[in-house]
Design a protein around this motif. Structure first.
Motif, PDB file in Angstrom:
ATOM      1  N   GLY A  51       0.634  -1.168   0.015  1.00 12.24           N
ATOM      2  CA  GLY A  51      -0.179  -0.043   0.128  1.00 12.24           C
ATOM      3  C   GLY A  51       0.914   1.494  -0.094  1.00 12.24           C
ATOM      4  N   PHE A  52       1.787   1.247   0.799  1.00 16.57           N
ATOM      5  CA  PHE A  52       2.892   2.402   0.864  1.00 16.57           C
ATOM      6  C   PHE A  52       3.546   2.572  -0.484  1.00 16.57           C
ATOM      7  CE2 PHE A  52       7.113   3.859   1.615  1.00 16.57           C
ATOM      8  CZ  PHE A  52       7.158   5.014   1.915  1.00 16.57           C
ATOM      9  N   PHE A  53       4.075   1.654  -1.020  1.00 19.79           N
ATOM     10  CA  PHE A  53       4.683   1.641  -2.312  1.00 19.79           C
ATOM     11  C   PHE A  53       3.934   1.916  -3.312  1.00 19.79           C
ATOM     12  CE2 PHE A  53       7.697  -1.353   0.050  1.00 19.79           C
ATOM     13  CZ  PHE A  53       8.694  -0.167   0.133  1.00 19.79           C
ATOM     14  N   SER A  54       2.687   1.416  -3.497  1.00 20.47           N
ATOM     15  CA  SER A  54       1.795   2.131  -4.491  1.00 20.47           C
ATOM     16  C   SER A  54       1.260   3.597  -4.338  1.00 20.47           C
ATOM     17  CB  SER A  54       0.446   1.126  -4.583  1.00 20.47           C
ATOM     18  OG  SER A  54      -0.273   1.230  -3.372  1.00 20.47           O
ATOM     19  N   LEU A  55       1.413   4.062  -3.173  1.00 18.23           N
ATOM     20  CA  LEU A  55       0.701   5.360  -2.900  1.00 18.23           C
ATOM     21  C   LEU A  55       1.951   6.382  -3.126  1.00 18.23           C
ATOM     22  CD1 LEU A  55      -1.068   7.422  -1.306  1.00 18.23           C
ATOM     23  CD2 LEU A  55      -0.079   6.526   0.827  1.00 18.23           C
ATOM     24  N   THR A  56       3.350   6.042  -2.693  1.00 17.21           N
ATOM     25  CA  THR A  56       4.176   6.926  -2.585  1.00 17.21           C
ATOM     26  C   THR A  56       4.249   7.887  -4.088  1.00 17.21           C
ATOM     27  OG1 THR A  56       5.241   5.892  -0.915  1.00 17.21           O
ATOM     28  CG2 THR A  56       6.670   7.436  -2.021  1.00 17.21           C
ATOM     29  N   PRO A  57       4.317   6.903  -5.303  1.00 16.35           N
ATOM     30  CA  PRO A  57       4.618   7.571  -6.326  1.00 16.35           C
ATOM     31  C   PRO A  57       3.724   8.766  -6.840  1.00 16.35           C
ATOM     32  CG  PRO A  57       4.598   5.175  -6.566  1.00 16.35           C
ATOM     33  CD  PRO A  57       4.328   5.362  -5.308  1.00 16.35           C
ATOM     34  N   PHE A  58       2.290   8.780  -6.386  1.00 15.37           N
ATOM     35  CA  PHE A  58       1.398   9.808  -6.649  1.00 15.37           C
ATOM     36  C   PHE A  58       1.737  10.825  -5.594  1.00 15.37           C
ATOM     37  CE2 PHE A  58      -0.738   6.128  -8.115  1.00 15.37           C
ATOM     38  CZ  PHE A  58      -1.019   6.551  -9.369  1.00 15.37           C
ATOM     39  N   LEU A  59       2.379  10.538  -4.280  1.00 19.83           N
ATOM     40  CA  LEU A  59       2.852  11.576  -3.572  1.00 19.83           C
ATOM     41  C   LEU A  59       4.191  12.283  -4.004  1.00 19.83           C
ATOM     42  CD1 LEU A  59       2.388   9.897   0.143  1.00 19.83           C
ATOM     43  CD2 LEU A  59       0.758  11.653  -0.896  1.00 19.83           C
ATOM     44  N   PHE A  60       4.896  11.569  -4.630  1.00 19.08           N
ATOM     45  CA  PHE A  60       6.179  12.075  -5.192  1.00 19.08           C
ATOM     46  C   PHE A  60       5.599  13.058  -6.324  1.00 19.08           C
ATOM     47  CE2 PHE A  60       9.631   8.946  -4.221  1.00 19.08           C
ATOM     48  CZ  PHE A  60      10.000   9.276  -3.093  1.00 19.08           C
ATOM     49  N   MET A  61       4.733  12.856  -6.906  1.00 16.98           N
ATOM     50  CA  MET A  61       4.263  14.056  -8.238  1.00 16.98           C
ATOM     51  C   MET A  61       4.207  15.136  -7.613  1.00 16.98           C
ATOM     52  SD  MET A  61       1.517  11.499 -10.508  1.00 16.98           S
ATOM     53  CE  MET A  61       1.959  10.026 -10.984  1.00 16.98           C
ATOM     54  N   PHE A  62       3.970  15.409  -6.177  1.00 17.42           N
ATOM     55  CA  PHE A  62       3.860  16.839  -5.812  1.00 17.42           C
ATOM     56  C   PHE A  62       4.957  17.074  -4.732  1.00 17.42           C
ATOM     57  CE2 PHE A  62      -0.571  15.179  -6.727  1.00 17.42           C
ATOM     58  CZ  PHE A  62      -1.211  16.296  -7.399  1.00 17.42           C
ATOM     59  N   LEU A  63       5.519  16.069  -4.273  1.00 17.62           N
ATOM     60  CA  LEU A  63       6.384  16.409  -3.231  1.00 17.62           C
ATOM     61  C   LEU A  63       7.824  16.895  -4.279  1.00 17.62           C
ATOM     62  CD1 LEU A  63       8.285  16.014  -0.609  1.00 17.62           C
ATOM     63  CD2 LEU A  63       8.535  13.699  -1.375  1.00 17.62           C
ATOM     64  N   ILE A  64       8.234  16.074  -5.114  1.00 19.28           N
ATOM     65  CA  ILE A  64       9.365  16.292  -5.811  1.00 19.28           C
ATOM     66  C   ILE A  64       9.430  17.727  -6.715  1.00 19.28           C
ATOM     67  CG2 ILE A  64      10.852  15.624  -7.547  1.00 19.28           C
ATOM     68  CD1 ILE A  64      10.528  12.550  -6.559  1.00 19.28           C
ATOM     69  N   PRO A  65       8.388  18.180  -7.367  1.00 21.24           N
ATOM     70  CA  PRO A  65       8.288  19.087  -7.988  1.00 21.24           C
ATOM     71  C   PRO A  65       8.449  20.507  -7.054  1.00 21.24           C
ATOM     72  CG  PRO A  65       6.702  17.929  -9.062  1.00 21.24           C
ATOM     73  CD  PRO A  65       7.250  17.216  -7.722  1.00 21.24           C
ATOM     74  N   ALA A  66       7.768  20.478  -5.894  1.00 21.10           N
ATOM     75  CA  ALA A  66       7.769  21.300  -4.558  1.00 21.10           C
ATOM     76  C   ALA A  66       9.250  21.554  -4.304  1.00 21.10           C
ATOM     77  CB  ALA A  66       7.138  21.155  -3.549  1.00 21.10           C
TER      78      ALA A  66
END
Length: 242
Positions: A51-66
């Protein structure tokens, strides 16, 4: 190059935005992983972190550009990039220094999540009942995914002076790279284009590594992806000098 890397890293660490972004990432992932019933590991009942590994990519889409949005955009807006470019540094050294500083911050954001793995190991019945190989492969996949998104973010920051625009462009390109090609593959299902679009999708290679199998084809894909966007950034930066 090291001086630019150190300056960029300390600049990020002294920025309130970096701490807010990482804090939000850890808070959201923790809530989704442990508290919300629909995604909670405790409700799921299995010793795994899928669950964590399937969720993190979508969080990365906002974390990393920030994190990356200020790399070049702020330098160009304040006019300090002219001073940086006048130093005895090549464009590649400047780009790599900024890129590695952003990647280091992404690494700092992932380190606290190892607590999730430790907790699952302790709560497992029997203790330690978790596929360590799959977790290790997934973390390596997350690092490569973060590195790929960081290259997109650095490129987006190089094309504009506005950090908000850089953030929006990076989010859009990251979403297309992760999910867009999968959707195109489904549209062109049962044709030769399906395999092409699936191979171009970051998600396909990330899922492959999440199984705990390190395939050289996945590594070559991620390295090629990163070099592609850093190369485009080099073209953009080099063209502006003229």
């Amino acid at each position: 190059m090291y001086a630019v890397f150190k300056r960029e890293l300390f600049s990020l660490l002294n920025s309130l935005m970096a701490y807010i972004t990482i804090g939000v990432f850890l808070l959201v992932s923790g809530l989704l992983l442990w508290f919300f019933p629909d995604t909670s590991i405790l409700e799921y009942g299995y010793a795994e972190l899928n669950g964590f590994f399937s969720l993190t990519p979508f969080l990365f889409m906002f974390l990393i550009p920030a994190i990356t949005m200020r790399s070049f955009a702020e330098e160009r807006r304040e006019g300090t990039y002219i001073l940086l470019a006048s130093r005895p540094l090549t464009d590649w050294q400047i780009i790599l220094a900024k890129y590695l500083a952003c990647f280091t911050l992404i690494l700092f954001a992932l380190i606290p999540t190892l607590l999730y793995y430790y907790t699952i190991v302790q709560l497992g019945m029997p203790k330690g009942n978790i596929d360590g190989g799959a977790v290790a492969g997934s973390y390596i996949g997350l690092l490569l995914l973060g590195a790929a998104f960081a290259s997109i973010g650095v490129f987006a920051s190089s094309v504009t002076k506005n950090q908000v625009i850089a953030f929006a462009v990076a989010v859009l390109l990251s979403f297309i790279a992760y999910s867009g090609f999968d959707s195109l593959g489904k549209i062109f299902s049962a044709t030769v284009f399906e395999d092409i679009f699936v191979w171009l999708s970051i998600n396909e290679h990330f899922q492959s590594m999440s199984r705990g199998v390190l395939d050289t084809r996945d590594l070559v894909y991620f390295i090629s992806f990163i070099l592609l966007f850093l190369g485009i950034t080099r073209i953009v930066i080099g063209g502006r000098k003229w």
